[in-house]
Design a protein around this motif. Structure first.
Motif, PDB file in Angstrom:
ATOM      1  N   GLY A 238      -1.952  45.830  18.546  1.00 42.23           N
ATOM      2  CA  GLY A 238      -0.843  46.824  18.620  1.00 42.23           C
ATOM      3  C   GLY A 238      -0.900  48.047  19.023  1.00 42.23           C
ATOM      4  O   GLY A 238       0.052  48.713  19.495  1.00 42.23           O
ATOM      5  N   ASP A 239      -2.088  48.582  18.966  1.00 42.33           N
ATOM      6  CA  ASP A 239      -2.467  49.897  19.236  1.00 42.33           C
ATOM      7  C   ASP A 239      -3.403  50.048  20.467  1.00 42.33           C
ATOM      8  O   ASP A 239      -4.234  51.119  20.679  1.00 42.33           O
ATOM      9  CB  ASP A 239      -3.283  50.480  17.887  1.00 42.33           C
ATOM     10  N   ALA A 240      -3.535  49.105  21.287  1.00 48.62           N
ATOM     11  CA  ALA A 240      -4.566  48.970  22.299  1.00 48.62           C
ATOM     12  C   ALA A 240      -4.203  49.617  23.510  1.00 48.62           C
ATOM     13  O   ALA A 240      -4.699  49.744  24.520  1.00 48.62           O
ATOM     14  CB  ALA A 240      -4.951  47.509  22.438  1.00 48.62           C
ATOM     15  N   GLY A 241      -2.919  49.793  23.658  1.00 47.18           N
ATOM     16  CA  GLY A 241      -2.276  50.572  24.803  1.00 47.18           C
ATOM     17  C   GLY A 241      -3.067  51.539  25.665  1.00 47.18           C
ATOM     18  O   GLY A 241      -3.419  51.259  26.719  1.00 47.18           O
ATOM     19  N   LEU A 242      -3.320  52.611  24.750  1.00 45.16           N
ATOM     20  CA  LEU A 242      -4.285  53.663  25.473  1.00 45.16           C
ATOM     21  C   LEU A 242      -5.635  53.152  25.805  1.00 45.16           C
ATOM     22  O   LEU A 242      -5.857  53.721  26.873  1.00 45.16           O
ATOM     23  CB  LEU A 242      -4.325  54.647  24.287  1.00 45.16           C
ATOM     24  N   ALA A 243      -6.197  52.684  24.913  1.00 45.44           N
ATOM     25  CA  ALA A 243      -7.689  52.387  25.186  1.00 45.44           C
ATOM     26  C   ALA A 243      -7.612  51.362  26.530  1.00 45.44           C
ATOM     27  O   ALA A 243      -8.537  51.479  27.462  1.00 45.44           O
ATOM     28  CB  ALA A 243      -8.243  51.627  24.239  1.00 45.44           C
ATOM     29  N   VAL A 244      -6.686  50.153  26.623  1.00 51.05           N
ATOM     30  CA  VAL A 244      -6.634  49.580  27.714  1.00 51.05           C
ATOM     31  C   VAL A 244      -6.394  50.011  28.971  1.00 51.05           C
ATOM     32  O   VAL A 244      -7.021  50.182  30.065  1.00 51.05           O
ATOM     33  CB  VAL A 244      -5.629  48.330  27.593  1.00 51.05           C
ATOM     34  N   SER A 245      -5.242  51.111  29.081  1.00 50.94           N
ATOM     35  CA  SER A 245      -4.985  51.683  30.467  1.00 50.94           C
ATOM     36  C   SER A 245      -6.318  52.685  30.633  1.00 50.94           C
ATOM     37  O   SER A 245      -6.253  52.920  31.790  1.00 50.94           O
ATOM     38  CB  SER A 245      -3.779  52.486  30.153  1.00 50.94           C
ATOM     39  N   LEU A 246      -6.736  53.435  29.732  1.00 47.70           N
ATOM     40  CA  LEU A 246      -7.886  54.231  30.149  1.00 47.70           C
ATOM     41  C   LEU A 246      -8.928  53.309  30.612  1.00 47.70           C
ATOM     42  O   LEU A 246      -9.544  53.847  31.677  1.00 47.70           O
ATOM     43  CB  LEU A 246      -8.364  55.077  28.703  1.00 47.70           C
ATOM     44  N   ALA A 247      -9.372  52.380  30.040  1.00 45.89           N
ATOM     45  CA  ALA A 247     -10.340  51.513  30.831  1.00 45.89           C
ATOM     46  C   ALA A 247     -10.001  50.942  32.224  1.00 45.89           C
ATOM     47  O   ALA A 247     -10.659  51.034  33.072  1.00 45.89           O
ATOM     48  CB  ALA A 247     -10.593  50.112  29.978  1.00 45.89           C
ATOM     49  N   LYS A 248      -8.782  50.657  32.540  1.00 46.95           N
ATOM     50  CA  LYS A 248      -8.183  50.194  33.761  1.00 46.95           C
ATOM     51  C   LYS A 248      -8.459  51.395  34.759  1.00 46.95           C
ATOM     52  O   LYS A 248      -8.641  51.297  35.960  1.00 46.95           O
ATOM     53  CB  LYS A 248      -6.902  49.437  33.870  1.00 46.95           C
ATOM     54  N   ALA A 249      -7.642  52.431  34.285  1.00 47.86           N
ATOM     55  CA  ALA A 249      -7.917  53.545  35.386  1.00 47.86           C
ATOM     56  C   ALA A 249      -9.317  53.840  35.601  1.00 47.86           C
ATOM     57  O   ALA A 249      -9.541  54.318  36.790  1.00 47.86           O
ATOM     58  CB  ALA A 249      -7.118  54.846  34.536  1.00 47.86           C
ATOM     59  N   ARG A 250      -9.986  54.086  34.616  1.00 48.32           N
ATOM     60  CA  ARG A 250     -11.578  54.485  34.839  1.00 48.32           C
ATOM     61  C   ARG A 250     -12.270  53.412  35.821  1.00 48.32           C
ATOM     62  O   ARG A 250     -13.038  53.690  36.758  1.00 48.32           O
ATOM     63  CB  ARG A 250     -12.397  54.779  33.669  1.00 48.32           C
ATOM     64  N   ALA A 251     -12.048  52.109  35.475  1.00 52.09           N
ATOM     65  CA  ALA A 251     -12.760  50.921  36.225  1.00 52.09           C
ATOM     66  C   ALA A 251     -12.357  51.019  37.729  1.00 52.09           C
ATOM     67  O   ALA A 251     -12.914  50.779  38.572  1.00 52.09           O
ATOM     68  CB  ALA A 251     -12.286  49.758  35.646  1.00 52.09           C
ATOM     69  N   THR A 252     -11.038  51.400  37.843  1.00 50.61           N
ATOM     70  CA  THR A 252     -10.607  51.575  39.282  1.00 50.61           C
ATOM     71  C   THR A 252     -11.168  52.571  39.915  1.00 50.61           C
ATOM     72  O   THR A 252     -11.827  52.314  40.987  1.00 50.61           O
ATOM     73  CB  THR A 252      -9.044  51.881  39.331  1.00 50.61           C
ATOM     74  N   GLN A 253     -11.423  53.496  39.412  1.00 53.45           N
ATOM     75  CA  GLN A 253     -12.121  54.977  39.951  1.00 53.45           C
ATOM     76  C   GLN A 253     -13.551  54.630  40.224  1.00 53.45           C
ATOM     77  O   GLN A 253     -13.922  54.958  41.282  1.00 53.45           O
ATOM     78  CB  GLN A 253     -11.820  56.112  39.148  1.00 53.45           C
TER      79      GLN A 253
END
Length: 371
Positions: free
Chosen positions: A302-317
């Motif tokens: 339930g608290d994973a939103g920040l960690a997941v979006s940070l990971a996807k943004a970084r992985a994209t870059q």
């Protein structure tokens, strides 16, 4: 604080997966599939199912391995490294996570089918040019005790061959998620081959009939089921892109060692060493972000939103940087079909858009951090 180092079990899983994929799904196989017009590899998926990968997130009582999201990300990372083609993300990660949110026999049966490799899914949520599930306008009109679905979805990864569709539709008081067969009357699929050689589809729904049994979760309550599934998929996609970056980095470094100019390997030139070192650092930081996302999904979803979006943004870059540097360091050769770098670049471009691009996830991070 989650440890940002792989456990011994995760290292062993990665090694085993890499050994299998290097033999069963090397990058060269992707070139052969492209030349043959083949957008998916059902034989490879059956091999993955026999190894337990299809059931990585399926509970043991439904025949799965139930290894958790961190393990699923390890597998996705190795698939990204070799650019393997499978419905792993759409079926074993996204659909399995969605079905796990529903405690009924129908969901258990579906999960068992996923683990056994006999059922594949595609996620049909987006309708515009960008990822925005809450803007869905596909209409599910009440008709007696059921619904009639009318509208369209686009950029449905694996939608051309999937057995079933998870369809997000707008109902009277909100959004509802439906789990329906892809061959149901009124569904028209237009399969499209993406630039990376894989399958996507545009799907039209012409008065498709659905019953209450087709609803996954609660009517008007799609997000309670869909959000965990999207986060799981976004984290695994980030892992795939990080694996892609590592794969591109690896072949670039090998080229720097082999290619000679002025009688010396170009890897001995300090300017190229600095660029390679910078890329390695970016890959390592991104790998840590993905490890963290997997840990949080397993321990506190339930608290994973920040960690997941940070990971996807970084992985994209990072993936973008890896393929750009790879092409440039290969020189003119990097733009030819004889080298694999172009395949990495195309996969990175598709991965950047699916399930939210950099701007989408940067916005989530900013919002959750109070900016």
């Amino acid at each position: 604080m989650a440890k940002l180092v792989r456990t011994e079990e995760e290292v062993m899983l990665a090694d085993a997966a890499r050994g299998f994929l290097d033999e069963a799904a090397p990058v060269g196989k992707l070139r052969a599939m492209r030349d043959a017009g083949q957008t998916h590899d059902p034989d490879l998926w059956q091999q993955m199912a026999r190894m337990g990968w299809a059931g990585v997130l399926v509970p043991e009582e439904a025949g799965g391995a139930d290894m958790g999201h961190a393990a699923a990300n390890v597998l996705a990372g190795e698939m990204g490294r070799s650019l393997s083609v499978s419905p792993f993300l759409s079926t074993a990660v996204i659909a399995a996570t969605a079905l796990r949110q529903v405690a009924d026999e129908r969901a258990k049966t579906a999960l068992a089918s996923i683990a056994g490799g006999t059922r594949t899914y595609a996620l049909a949520v987006d309708e515009g040019a960008k990822h925005d599930p809450e803007a869905s306008q596909l209409r599910a009109e009440r008709v007696g005790n059921g619904f009639r679905l009318t509208g369209g979805k686009r950029f449905v990864i694996d939608g051309g061959f999937a057995d079933r569709l998870l369809v997000l539709a707008r109902t009277d008081a909100g959004l509802t998620l439906f789990d329906i067969p892809a061959d149901r009357a009124g569904i028209a699929r237009s399969a499209q081959r993406m630039i990376d050689g894989r399958d996507a589809a545009q799907i039209a729904f012409h008065g498709v009939e659905a019953t209450g049994d087709d609803v996954l979760g609660q009517v008007d309550g799609a997000m309670s089921v869909l959000v965990p599934a999207l986060r799981a998929g976004q984290a695994a996609l980030a892992a795939e892109m990080a694996g892609l970056a590592a794969g591109a980095f690896g072949i670039t470094v090998e080229y720097l060692k082999e290619r000679k100019q002025f009688g010396a390997p170009i890897g001995s030139f300090q300017a190229l060493q600095h660029r390679a070192a910078h890329l390695w650092c970016e890959c390592e930081v991104t790998a840590s972000a993905i490890l963290h996302a997997g840990r949080v999904l397993d321990e506190s979803p339930g608290d994973a939103g920040l960690a997941v979006s940070l990971a996807k943004a970084r992985a994209t870059q990072t993936a973008q940087l890896a393929v750009q540097e790879g092409v440039q360091m290969h020189g003119g050769n990097g733009m030819t079909d004889a080298f694999d770098m172009g395949f990495y670049m195309k996969r990175a471009r598709v991965g950047a858009e699916w399930l939210g691009d950099y701007g989408y996830h940067a916005g989530v991070v900013a919002r959750l951090r109070g900016f």
